[in-house]
Design an enzyme around this catalytic site. Structure first.
Site, PDB file in Angstrom:
ATOM      1  N   ASN A 163       0.808  -1.226   0.000  1.00  0.00           N
ATOM      2  CA  ASN A 163       0.000   0.000   0.000  1.00  0.00           C
ATOM      3  C   ASN A 163       0.842   1.277   0.000  1.00  0.00           C
ATOM      4  OD1 ASN A 163      -2.183  -1.704   2.260  1.00  0.00           O
ATOM      5  ND2 ASN A 163      -2.539  -1.365   0.089  1.00  0.00           N
ATOM      6  N   HIS A 188      -3.013  -6.038  -3.279  1.00  0.00           N
ATOM      7  CA  HIS A 188      -2.959  -4.866  -4.160  1.00  0.00           C
ATOM      8  C   HIS A 188      -1.700  -4.815  -5.032  1.00  0.00           C
ATOM      9  CE1 HIS A 188      -6.495  -2.987  -2.465  1.00  0.00           C
ATOM     10  NE2 HIS A 188      -6.022  -3.125  -1.247  1.00  0.00           N
TER      11      HIS A 188
HETATM   12 FE   LIG Z   1      -3.732  -5.986   1.858  1.00  0.00          FE
END
Ligand SMILES: [Fe+2]
Length: 257
Positions: free
Chosen positions: A40, A68
């Protein structure tokens, strides 16, 4: 040997925080190697190549990932060319990058593996149990110690993985929830374990995100525009001390700086 693991970096300011603090922290705490979850670092989507380079220069030796990481297409060439930049190992083989690496720490070979959980996680990938089993079998004789970042939502799934690999992997820690747990301990067969090590991000937000945005989302169930929280950045993590005599974890200590 002391290995520092740092929870999910939540935004670019977390990278700047490590740039200003991590080398000093390494020296003061006799840290031999740092693993940080960077999925992130660009805020929600996978990290940019520029932030990955900055994390490595800041003193992070291995960058793990999660749900992600591969969403940032700009990162795909770097996932292919940078062995210490990981995405979960249980992605299909067609996905760029690798889910594990072997690096040197004090003359020992440390195998670092990253997997994604299956419970309440999107995408739902192959079994993390089978993925790690396959890697341990494939790399027999090529490593001395092993570490595993379980990027997962469910505490029970992380505990199940930890007990399944107890004694075969010396360092097991969870990431993804951004909230640290208070269960750091050495399991019966010598694995050091923490269910979740938390995050490196704005401590006064909600999981690193602006409080008002998340409260509005939870109250109204309407679309919202996410924004990072303001305020002081803190790094949560843990220090694993490894015993090179019997190849177990000696201790696990939760840290925050
Ligand atoms: Fe995550």
């Amino acid at each position: 040997m002391n290995i520092l693991v740092i929870g999910d970096l939540t935004e670019p300011r977390a990278v700047a925080f490590l740039e200003s603090k991590l080398w000093d922290y390494r020296r003061e705490n006799a840290i031999d190697l740092v693993i940080a979850n960077g999925e992130n670092a660009s805020f929600i989507t996978g990290p940019s190549p520029e932030l990955v380079t900055r994390m490595l220069n800041a003193g992070v030796d291995v960058i793990t990932g999660g749900n992600h990481t591969v969403q940032n297409f700009r990162l795909h060439p770097m996932l292919e060319s940078t062995p210490v930049l990981l995405r979960p190992a249980n992605y299909p083989a067609s996905v760029p990058g690798a889910g594990y690496t072997v690096c040197d720490v004090c003359g020992y070979r440390l195998l670092v593996i990253n997997v994604l959980g299956q419970v309440h996680m999107e995408p739902t990938l192959d079994s993390p149990f089978d993925a790690v089993d396959r890697i341990l079998s494939r790399e027999v004789g090529n490593y001395d110690f092993a570490a595993l970042d379980i990027h997962a939502e469910a505490t029970g799934e992380k505990l199940a993985l930890a007990h399944y690999f107890d004694g075969r992997i010396q360092i097991i820690f969870g990431t993804h929830t951004h909230v640290p747990t208070a269960d750091a301990r050495v399991l019966p067969k010598g694995t050091g374990y923490v269910t979740d090590i938390g995050m490196c991000g704005a401590a006064d937000g909600i999981l690193g995100i602006d409080r008002d945005v998340i409260v509005a989302r939870c109250r109204q169930h309407l679309p919202v525009k996410y924004a990072p929280a303001e305020g002081e950045i803190r790094a949560n993590g843990a220090i694993f001390a490894l015993n090179s005599q019997d190849f177990t974890a000696k201790s696990v200590k939760i840290v925050s700086f």
